[in-house]
Motif scaffolding. Structure first.
Motif, PDB file in Angstrom:
ATOM      1  N   THR A  62     -20.353  64.821 -88.994  1.00  0.00           N
ATOM      2  CA  THR A  62     -19.878  63.428 -89.059  1.00  0.00           C
ATOM      3  C   THR A  62     -20.497  62.860 -90.043  1.00  0.00           C
ATOM      4  N   LEU A  63     -21.458  63.457 -90.875  1.00  0.00           N
ATOM      5  CA  LEU A  63     -21.965  62.953 -92.165  1.00  0.00           C
ATOM      6  C   LEU A  63     -22.898  61.565 -91.788  1.00  0.00           C
ATOM      7  N   GLY A  64     -23.625  61.918 -90.674  1.00  0.00           N
ATOM      8  CA  GLY A  64     -24.471  60.671 -90.092  1.00  0.00           C
ATOM      9  C   GLY A  64     -23.942  59.709 -89.306  1.00  0.00           C
ATOM     10  N   LEU A  65     -22.839  59.700 -89.146  1.00  0.00           N
ATOM     11  CA  LEU A  65     -22.110  58.644 -88.264  1.00  0.00           C
ATOM     12  C   LEU A  65     -22.333  58.896 -86.868  1.00  0.00           C
ATOM     13  N   PHE A  66     -22.747  59.863 -86.324  1.00  0.00           N
ATOM     14  CA  PHE A  66     -23.390  59.971 -84.859  1.00  0.00           C
ATOM     15  C   PHE A  66     -24.413  59.377 -84.624  1.00  0.00           C
ATOM     16  N   ALA A  67     -25.231  59.166 -85.626  1.00  0.00           N
ATOM     17  CA  ALA A  67     -26.534  58.258 -85.404  1.00  0.00           C
ATOM     18  C   ALA A  67     -26.051  57.017 -84.917  1.00  0.00           C
ATOM     19  N   LEU A  68     -25.121  56.337 -85.153  1.00  0.00           N
ATOM     20  CA  LEU A  68     -24.732  55.107 -84.862  1.00  0.00           C
ATOM     21  C   LEU A  68     -24.565  55.192 -83.134  1.00  0.00           C
ATOM     22  N   VAL A  69     -23.967  56.302 -82.792  1.00  0.00           N
ATOM     23  CA  VAL A  69     -23.543  56.636 -81.499  1.00  0.00           C
ATOM     24  C   VAL A  69     -24.959  56.711 -80.596  1.00  0.00           C
ATOM     25  N   ILE A  70     -25.903  57.425 -81.249  1.00  0.00           N
ATOM     26  CA  ILE A  70     -27.214  57.517 -80.729  1.00  0.00           C
ATOM     27  C   ILE A  70     -27.908  56.131 -80.559  1.00  0.00           C
ATOM     28  N   ASN A  71     -27.763  55.379 -81.711  1.00  0.00           N
ATOM     29  CA  ASN A  71     -28.409  53.942 -81.465  1.00  0.00           C
ATOM     30  C   ASN A  71     -27.996  53.276 -80.315  1.00  0.00           C
ATOM     31  N   GLY A  72     -26.653  53.147 -80.016  1.00  0.00           N
ATOM     32  CA  GLY A  72     -25.847  52.598 -79.299  1.00  0.00           C
ATOM     33  C   GLY A  72     -26.195  52.905 -77.585  1.00  0.00           C
ATOM     34  N   LEU A  73     -26.470  54.268 -77.511  1.00  0.00           N
ATOM     35  CA  LEU A  73     -26.751  55.039 -76.294  1.00  0.00           C
ATOM     36  C   LEU A  73     -28.255  54.691 -76.030  1.00  0.00           C
ATOM     37  N   MET A  74     -29.200  54.563 -77.223  1.00  0.00           N
ATOM     38  CA  MET A  74     -30.743  53.924 -76.852  1.00  0.00           C
ATOM     39  C   MET A  74     -30.560  52.542 -76.217  1.00  0.00           C
ATOM     40  N   LEU A  75     -29.654  51.738 -76.799  1.00  0.00           N
ATOM     41  CA  LEU A  75     -29.609  50.202 -76.496  1.00  0.00           C
ATOM     42  C   LEU A  75     -29.110  50.280 -75.135  1.00  0.00           C
ATOM     43  N   TRP A  76     -28.027  51.237 -74.695  1.00  0.00           N
ATOM     44  CA  TRP A  76     -27.919  51.095 -73.352  1.00  0.00           C
ATOM     45  C   TRP A  76     -28.658  51.488 -72.503  1.00  0.00           C
ATOM     46  N   PHE A  90     -20.278  50.833 -73.192  1.00  0.00           N
ATOM     47  CA  PHE A  90     -20.755  51.798 -74.351  1.00  0.00           C
ATOM     48  C   PHE A  90     -20.292  51.135 -75.470  1.00  0.00           C
ATOM     49  N   TRP A  91     -19.308  50.329 -75.835  1.00  0.00           N
ATOM     50  CA  TRP A  91     -18.727  49.908 -76.970  1.00  0.00           C
ATOM     51  C   TRP A  91     -19.445  48.777 -77.286  1.00  0.00           C
ATOM     52  N   SER A  92     -19.912  47.823 -76.314  1.00  0.00           N
ATOM     53  CA  SER A  92     -20.635  46.894 -76.574  1.00  0.00           C
ATOM     54  C   SER A  92     -22.127  47.125 -76.985  1.00  0.00           C
ATOM     55  N   ALA A  93     -22.656  48.226 -76.326  1.00  0.00           N
ATOM     56  CA  ALA A  93     -23.702  48.869 -76.857  1.00  0.00           C
ATOM     57  C   ALA A  93     -23.994  49.183 -78.341  1.00  0.00           C
ATOM     58  N   PHE A  94     -22.706  49.869 -78.601  1.00  0.00           N
ATOM     59  CA  PHE A  94     -22.532  50.556 -79.765  1.00  0.00           C
ATOM     60  C   PHE A  94     -22.403  49.374 -81.109  1.00  0.00           C
ATOM     61  N   PHE A  95     -21.650  48.407 -80.764  1.00  0.00           N
ATOM     62  CA  PHE A  95     -21.585  47.126 -81.803  1.00  0.00           C
ATOM     63  C   PHE A  95     -22.887  46.385 -81.781  1.00  0.00           C
ATOM     64  N   GLY A  96     -23.570  46.203 -80.523  1.00  0.00           N
ATOM     65  CA  GLY A  96     -24.796  45.583 -80.398  1.00  0.00           C
ATOM     66  C   GLY A  96     -25.722  46.372 -81.253  1.00  0.00           C
ATOM     67  N   ALA A  97     -25.947  47.579 -81.152  1.00  0.00           N
ATOM     68  CA  ALA A  97     -26.858  48.432 -82.068  1.00  0.00           C
ATOM     69  C   ALA A  97     -26.815  48.161 -83.532  1.00  0.00           C
ATOM     70  N   ILE A  98     -25.424  48.065 -83.896  1.00  0.00           N
ATOM     71  CA  ILE A  98     -25.101  47.893 -85.246  1.00  0.00           C
ATOM     72  C   ILE A  98     -25.567  46.426 -85.842  1.00  0.00           C
ATOM     73  N   ILE A  99     -25.171  45.511 -84.827  1.00  0.00           N
ATOM     74  CA  ILE A  99     -25.746  43.978 -85.221  1.00  0.00           C
ATOM     75  C   ILE A  99     -27.282  44.081 -85.305  1.00  0.00           C
ATOM     76  N   LEU A 100     -27.953  44.794 -84.262  1.00  0.00           N
ATOM     77  CA  LEU A 100     -29.138  44.792 -84.312  1.00  0.00           C
ATOM     78  C   LEU A 100     -30.250  45.364 -85.306  1.00  0.00           C
TER      79      LEU A 100
END
Length: 113
Positions: A62-76, A90-100
């Motif tokens: 995924t050219l590194g994009l799956f790392a965003l999913v992992i960040n969201g899972l860690m926050l969740w 999950f989607w709240s955690a995903f976008f929250g991890a991006i903002i974080l």
């Protein structure tokens, strides 16, 4: 030592800002945000690297994009442990991890080690 405390405070502020921006994230107080930021730092230091190694093939595909999913899972995962941090899904955690990540990166630009 001051740099570690500053990063912890930056991550706490970033978590509060993410809770303000993302509708599915709720932080009940500053103490809970500080505990969550500390625990998120511990999780990102010890568990996240192991998860990244195990998911390396899909991260490369995924050219590194799956790392965003992992960040969201860690926050969740942290929200499941800290009583004062509530994340709706999950989607709240995903976008929250991006903002974080964005906010803590922007704030850390102002303080150099």
């Amino acid at each position: 030592m001051n740099a570690i405390i500053m990063r912890w405070l930056f991550n706490t502020l970033a978590l509060v800002i993410a809770a303000f921006i993302i509708p599915g994230i709720e932080v009940l107080g500053i103490a809970e945000a500080m505990i969550a930021a500390f625990l998120l730092g511990v999780v990102n230091a010890f568990i996240r690297p192991l998860v990244l190694i195990f998911t390396l093939p899909i991260t490369v595909l995924t050219l590194g994009l799956f790392a965003l999913v992992i960040n969201g899972l860690m926050l969740w995962m942290v929200s499941a442990i800290v009583p004062g941090l509530e994340i709706a899904g999950f989607w709240s955690a995903f976008f929250g991890a991006i903002i974080l990540s964005l906010v803590s990166t922007l704030l850390s630009w102002f303080v150099k080690d």
